[in-house]
Write a protein that holds these residues in place. Structure first.
Motif, PDB file in Angstrom:
ATOM      1  N   ASN A 118     102.251  99.435  95.655  1.00 10.58           N
ATOM      2  CA  ASN A 118     103.506  98.791  95.270  1.00 10.58           C
ATOM      3  C   ASN A 118     103.276  97.707  94.227  1.00 10.58           C
ATOM      4  O   ASN A 118     104.110  97.488  93.358  1.00 10.58           O
ATOM      5  N   VAL A 119     102.152  97.011  94.376  1.00 12.87           N
ATOM      6  CA  VAL A 119     101.796  95.916  93.466  1.00 12.87           C
ATOM      7  C   VAL A 119     100.306  96.000  93.190  1.00 12.87           C
ATOM      8  O   VAL A 119      99.515  96.213  94.108  1.00 12.87           O
ATOM      9  N   THR A 120      99.933  95.831  91.937  1.00  7.75           N
ATOM     10  CA  THR A 120      98.521  95.743  91.570  1.00  7.75           C
ATOM     11  C   THR A 120      98.333  94.527  90.677  1.00  7.75           C
ATOM     12  O   THR A 120      99.057  94.352  89.694  1.00  7.75           O
ATOM     13  N   ILE A 121      97.369  93.695  91.042  1.00  9.30           N
ATOM     14  CA  ILE A 121      97.028  92.509  90.261  1.00  9.30           C
ATOM     15  C   ILE A 121      95.683  92.773  89.591  1.00  9.30           C
ATOM     16  O   ILE A 121      94.698  93.080  90.274  1.00  9.30           O
ATOM     17  N   VAL A 122      95.651  92.664  88.278  1.00  9.42           N
ATOM     18  CA  VAL A 122      94.427  92.862  87.500  1.00  9.42           C
ATOM     19  C   VAL A 122      93.867  91.482  87.160  1.00  9.42           C
ATOM     20  O   VAL A 122      94.594  90.631  86.615  1.00  9.42           O
ATOM     21  N   CYS A 123      92.600  91.278  87.473  1.00  8.97           N
ATOM     22  CA  CYS A 123      91.973  89.960  87.300  1.00  8.97           C
ATOM     23  C   CYS A 123      90.675  90.051  86.517  1.00  8.97           C
ATOM     24  O   CYS A 123      89.978  91.064  86.560  1.00  8.97           O
ATOM     25  N   LYS A 124      90.352  88.948  85.860  1.00 11.37           N
ATOM     26  CA  LYS A 124      89.051  88.788  85.223  1.00 11.37           C
ATOM     27  C   LYS A 124      88.300  87.707  85.978  1.00 11.37           C
ATOM     28  O   LYS A 124      88.834  86.612  86.212  1.00 11.37           O
ATOM     29  N   LYS A 125      87.061  88.015  86.360  1.00 10.32           N
ATOM     30  CA  LYS A 125      86.264  87.040  87.098  1.00 10.32           C
ATOM     31  C   LYS A 125      86.113  85.757  86.285  1.00 10.32           C
ATOM     32  O   LYS A 125      85.821  85.797  85.095  1.00 10.32           O
ATOM     33  N   ALA A 126      86.280  84.627  86.979  1.00 12.44           N
ATOM     34  CA  ALA A 126      86.117  83.324  86.338  1.00 12.44           C
ATOM     35  C   ALA A 126      85.002  82.510  86.979  1.00 12.44           C
ATOM     36  O   ALA A 126      84.356  81.711  86.298  1.00 12.44           O
ATOM     37  N   ALA A 127      84.789  82.699  88.280  1.00  7.00           N
ATOM     38  CA  ALA A 127      83.794  81.886  88.984  1.00  7.00           C
ATOM     39  C   ALA A 127      83.486  82.531  90.327  1.00  7.00           C
ATOM     40  O   ALA A 127      84.233  83.403  90.794  1.00  7.00           O
ATOM     41  N   TYR A 128      82.395  82.088  90.933  1.00  2.77           N
ATOM     42  CA  TYR A 128      82.099  82.477  92.304  1.00  2.77           C
ATOM     43  C   TYR A 128      81.322  81.364  92.976  1.00  2.77           C
ATOM     44  O   TYR A 128      80.691  80.518  92.317  1.00  2.77           O
ATOM     45  N   TRP A 129      81.397  81.342  94.304  1.00  2.00           N
ATOM     46  CA  TRP A 129      80.630  80.428  95.134  1.00  2.00           C
ATOM     47  C   TRP A 129      80.180  81.174  96.363  1.00  2.00           C
ATOM     48  O   TRP A 129      80.931  81.968  96.932  1.00  2.00           O
ATOM     49  N   ASP A 130      78.960  80.901  96.780  1.00  5.18           N
ATOM     50  CA  ASP A 130      78.459  81.454  98.021  1.00  5.18           C
ATOM     51  C   ASP A 130      78.775  80.481  99.151  1.00  5.18           C
ATOM     52  O   ASP A 130      78.407  79.296  99.076  1.00  5.18           O
TER      53      ASP A 130
END
Length: 166
Positions: A118-130
């Motif tokens: 019904n909905v799809t959000i397309v994202c570009k990675k910006a950051a991560y944290w463990d």
């Protein structure tokens, strides 16, 4: 599907993630993996609309999150719960999840979504944290872990697509 603003979603993103679940898909057409998520969020960070998702180190999708710059969150409005259950329990290392569920992958802006969403959000990675236990201020958080900790990815929302139900 038509493109909308994330601010125009008909449903609460909290409900969409926690109650209805979503598919987190990383990779490109022909080389991707998907997994079910019921943790995460949608909000504003660094002056941009973002999502944040959590992936454990042993999940096959994590390899694709590391390899590719974009990912999607696909929402099905509570439908396809059995299919999403399978995508959360079985590994893409051993299972063709699309063949077993009948979910139809479709290319979206250099990423992969699903035709039934019904909905799809397309994202570009910006950051991560463990995540690590020394950062848990609430002792109840520890019950969710047995020694492996999620990596939290923050993705900048590039596009949101919705059909009439989204």
């Amino acid at each position: 599907m038509q493109e909308i603003s994330v601010k125009d979603l008909k449903e609460s993103p909290v409900k969409m993630i926690a109650d209805d679940w979503a598919l987190l898909t990383a990779g490109v057409p022909g080389d991707f993996n998907t997994m079910t998520v019921s943790w995460g969020g949608v909000g504003e960070l660094w002056g941009r609309d973002v999502v944040f998702v959590f992936v454990r180190p042993q999940r096959y999708t994590r390899e694709f999150m590391e390899k590719y710059d974009r990912f999607t969150l696909s929402f099905f409005g509570g439908a396809y719960k059995a299919e999403l259950g399978l995508c959360g329990k079985k590994s893409g290392r051993d299972t063709d999840k699309c063949a077993e569920t009948g979910l139809a992958p479709e290319p979206l802006d250099g990423a992969v979504g699903f035709a039934q969403a019904n909905v799809t959000i397309v994202c570009k990675k910006a950051a991560y944290w463990d995540l690590a236990p020394d950062g848990f201020l609430d002792p109840d958080i520890a019950k969710w872990y047995t020694g492996d900790y999620h990596r939290m990815y923050v993705g900048v929302i590039e596009h949101v697509y919705a059909n009439d139900a989204g």
